[in-house]
Write a protein that holds these residues in place. Sequence first.
Motif, PDB file in Angstrom:
ATOM      1  N   THR A  84      35.210  18.119  26.420  1.00  0.00           N
ATOM      2  CA  THR A  84      34.408  19.175  27.049  1.00  0.00           C
ATOM      3  C   THR A  84      34.559  20.483  26.276  1.00  0.00           C
ATOM      4  O   THR A  84      33.579  21.187  26.027  1.00  0.00           O
ATOM      5  N   HIS A  85      35.794  20.802  25.884  1.00  0.00           N
ATOM      6  CA  HIS A  85      36.019  22.024  25.099  1.00  0.00           C
ATOM      7  C   HIS A  85      35.336  21.925  23.740  1.00  0.00           C
ATOM      8  O   HIS A  85      34.721  22.889  23.274  1.00  0.00           O
ATOM      9  N   ASP A 125      31.650  22.385  24.278  1.00  0.00           N
ATOM     10  CA  ASP A 125      31.369  23.778  24.611  1.00  0.00           C
ATOM     11  C   ASP A 125      31.383  24.652  23.353  1.00  0.00           C
ATOM     12  O   ASP A 125      30.492  25.485  23.150  1.00  0.00           O
ATOM     13  N   THR A 126      32.366  24.457  22.503  1.00  0.00           N
ATOM     14  CA  THR A 126      32.465  25.235  21.265  1.00  0.00           C
ATOM     15  C   THR A 126      31.275  24.967  20.355  1.00  0.00           C
ATOM     16  O   THR A 126      30.696  25.888  19.764  1.00  0.00           O
ATOM     17  N   THR A 134      25.391  25.529  29.993  1.00  0.00           N
ATOM     18  CA  THR A 134      26.465  24.765  30.617  1.00  0.00           C
ATOM     19  C   THR A 134      26.575  23.437  29.871  1.00  0.00           C
ATOM     20  O   THR A 134      25.601  22.963  29.290  1.00  0.00           O
ATOM     21  N   VAL A 135      27.760  22.860  29.904  1.00  0.00           N
ATOM     22  CA  VAL A 135      27.974  21.565  29.259  1.00  0.00           C
ATOM     23  C   VAL A 135      28.725  20.648  30.213  1.00  0.00           C
ATOM     24  O   VAL A 135      29.447  21.111  31.093  1.00  0.00           O
TER      25      VAL A 135
END
Length: 198
Positions: A165-166, A169-170, A183-184
């Motif tokens: 997820t991180h 997101d990055t 949003t992811v």
Amino acid sequence: MRGSVDGLGSSAPIGAMLPAIFADDDLALRFVAGLDEVLAPFLVVLDNLDSYFDPALTPLDFTRWLADWVGAETDGIETDDSPAGAPSVEPRLRAAVAAAARLHRVRGTRLGLSEAVRLVFGVAPRITESGAADWHARPLGPVPGDPRPHLHVSLTLPAPAPADTHRLDTLVAAARPAHMPYTVEVIAATAAERTTDR
């Protein structure tokens, strides 16, 4: 990056280029043989310089440097915690570097974001966005899309890790349109999805 390699011979030994008077001088020949060992990696690089700028041929450590140089989106590729069934680190890194110029042309678009995520994770994402394009024969037709901008990127992985997820997101933060809130989410694939992917 490039360092000395044990046993690597020089393509242009200095001893052969010395004046004839030094041909029998053991000290001079041993001295320049040491220089040959130090210079051999540089000569090998120079002999193959064009290969260093081809992502398919360059050594892996240089590919990482090349990725930074061309601005390739490689967040998360460097670690080999790839999902099951996804390509390993090296092919994904080489593909990201090779696609960097093409992705810069479509950066900030749905296609560019989708391709960047696919190159890093090996899986195409589902992207939902507020924008739209339309045309009308008469002026003042309805405006397409949603009035409030939004972007949602969903990624289905066979075995998602907490760091995915991180990583997503990055990557989305770097490849999305700059003004677009987003949003992811990373979802685990169902058994049916895992069998159809193979």
